[in-house]
Enzyme design. Structure first.
Site, PDB file in Angstrom:
ATOM      1  N   CYS A 287     -15.474  19.013 -10.601  1.00 37.62           N
ATOM      2  CA  CYS A 287     -16.530  18.442  -9.761  1.00 37.62           C
ATOM      3  C   CYS A 287     -17.648  19.428  -9.475  1.00 37.62           C
ATOM      4  O   CYS A 287     -18.657  19.062  -8.865  1.00 37.62           O
ATOM      5  CB  CYS A 287     -15.932  17.915  -8.451  1.00 37.62           C
ATOM      6  SG  CYS A 287     -15.024  16.370  -8.679  1.00 37.62           S
TER       7      CYS A 287
ATOM      8  N   LYS B 138     -21.143  18.376 -10.755  1.00 39.24           N
ATOM      9  CA  LYS B 138     -21.984  17.382 -10.087  1.00 39.24           C
ATOM     10  C   LYS B 138     -23.412  17.881  -9.924  1.00 39.24           C
ATOM     11  O   LYS B 138     -23.647  19.066  -9.672  1.00 39.24           O
ATOM     12  CB  LYS B 138     -21.418  17.070  -8.697  1.00 39.24           C
ATOM     13  CG  LYS B 138     -20.329  16.035  -8.654  1.00 39.24           C
ATOM     14  CD  LYS B 138     -19.930  15.775  -7.214  1.00 39.24           C
ATOM     15  CE  LYS B 138     -19.356  14.393  -7.040  1.00 39.24           C
ATOM     16  NZ  LYS B 138     -19.017  14.118  -5.638  1.00 39.24           N
TER      17      LYS B 138
ATOM     18  N   ASP C 138     -15.708   8.384 -12.194  1.00 40.14           N
ATOM     19  CA  ASP C 138     -15.747   9.844 -12.089  1.00 40.14           C
ATOM     20  C   ASP C 138     -15.399  10.447 -13.443  1.00 40.14           C
ATOM     21  O   ASP C 138     -14.417  10.040 -14.070  1.00 40.14           O
ATOM     22  CB  ASP C 138     -14.739  10.349 -11.045  1.00 40.14           C
ATOM     23  CG  ASP C 138     -15.398  10.715  -9.721  1.00 40.14           C
ATOM     24  OD1 ASP C 138     -16.253  11.620  -9.744  1.00 40.14           O
ATOM     25  OD2 ASP C 138     -15.057  10.103  -8.698  1.00 40.14           O
TER      26      ASP C 138
END
EC number: 2.7.9.3
Length: 348
Positions: A17, A20, A68
């Site tokens: 993540c 991002k 995701d």
């Protein structure tokens, strides 16, 4: 930890993540986009940066949808698939729902990776979906310069069980269910500075499904939930504060960290995303004077498949924490409280 003939992390400029887009960049991209007429059935959209979209299908039920995907933060292909799948499922649980099926999202540099490696990534993701009792019902794949894998997930939820990131009330207790430090661990891994014990700790945390969120949503004393992922504890805390129009008071000493996170952060093993998160959310954060950079970096450390941040009635906080611990979350901790005031996260 398996030895891979090709280091997946060498094929990607970022991982987990931490890939991002910075929140400030995302806001610029979404600004002034054409807006369709309001849909009465769309109960949760983009307004508060919540974990997933929610669409009401009848008086009692709604559909939750999320997606995701990211680049690898580990080299073992099966582990990469497992982390990515658990991370994608988390948004459904954070909204109070239960997943019913997933679609795979796959981009691979096929000239650089053998088919067996890609198959292992898919198998890792499928194993987590099997643990969640859902099928991988299809997907889409492309040939891409960097490896990318994730899921689009559909779930169901009772309308009364929806838990947004906008329901926190003054006086609520704040509970965090997993340790912080996955971004620091992934940065150390990329530089081959992560111990085997720390790797196993990271894998145990990132593949632990947040399905306790579905159970918690049936408790009326649980007022708000969100999962802590790429924007770090501070970023997702600020979103929770803004959503509820409240302030969050968090005690740094109570925050659970992965065992080697503070040592690695002090050594400078932090991610670029940590700095981007601070640049995006720092104006809504109050830190003690003389806070060292490494502490700030941990607070904005991007988590992958991180824990749930929960606001609940204070008189039930310890009982709710105990329920979470009994569900397999030994690090679940009451880390602070919600207060009236300008939306902010205040660290003590």
């Amino acid at each position: 930890m398996l030895d891979a003939p090709v280091r997946l992390t060498d094929l990607a400029h970022g991982g987990g993540c931490g890939c991002k887009l910075a929140p400030s960049v995302l806001q610029q991209l979404l600004a002034n986009q054409p807006q369709a007429a309001p849909y009465a059935q769309l109960l949760v959209g983009t307004e508060t940066g919540d974990d997933a979209a929610v669409w009401q299908i009848d008086e009692e039920r709604c559909v939750i949808a999320t997606t995701d995907f990211f680049m690898p933060m580990v080299d073992d292909p099966r582990d990469f698939g497992r982390i990515a799948a658990a991370n994608a499922l988390s948004d459904i649980y954070a909204m109070g729902g239960t997943p019913i099926m997933a679609l795979a999202i796959l981009g691979m540099p096929l000239g650089k990776l053998p088919i067996e490696t890609v198959r292992a990534i898919l198998a890792g993701g499928a194993s987590i979906c099997a643990e969640a009792s859902i099928p991988v019902a299809g997907g889409h794949s492309i040939d891409s310069p960097e490896p990318i894998y994730g899921l689009a997930v559909v779930g169901l939820c009772a309308v009364s069980d929806i838990r947004r990131n906008s329901g926190a009330r003054p006086g609520d207790a704040l509970i965090l269910t997993k340790g912080i430090g996955v971004g620091v661990y992934s940065a150390a891994f990329k530089k081959q500075a992560l111990s085997n014990a720390a790797y196993e700790e990271m894998m145990a945390s990132t593949t632990l499904l947040n399905r306790v969120g579905h159970k918690l949503a049936k408790d009326d004393d649980v007022h708000a939930m969100t999962d802590v992922t790429g924007f770090g504890l501070l970023g997702h805390g600020v979103e929770l504060a803004r959503g509820g129009g409240v302030a969050l008071d968090i005690d740094f000493a109570r925050i659970p960290f992965l065992k080697e996170a503070q040592e690695l952060a002090e050594a400078g093993l932090i991610t670029g995303a940590s700095g981007r998160n601070w640049a995006s959310y720092g104006d809504a954060v109050v830190l003690p004077a003389e806070t060292p950079d490494w502490r700030r970096a941990l607070l904005t450390d991007p988590q992958t498949s991180g824990g749930l941040l929960i606001a609940c009635a204070p008189e039930r906080a310890e009982a709710i924490r105990g329920t979470i611990e009994a569900a397999g979350f030994p690090r679940a901790t009451i880390i602070g409280a919600v207060a009236a005031g300008e939306p902010a996260v205040r660290i003590g």
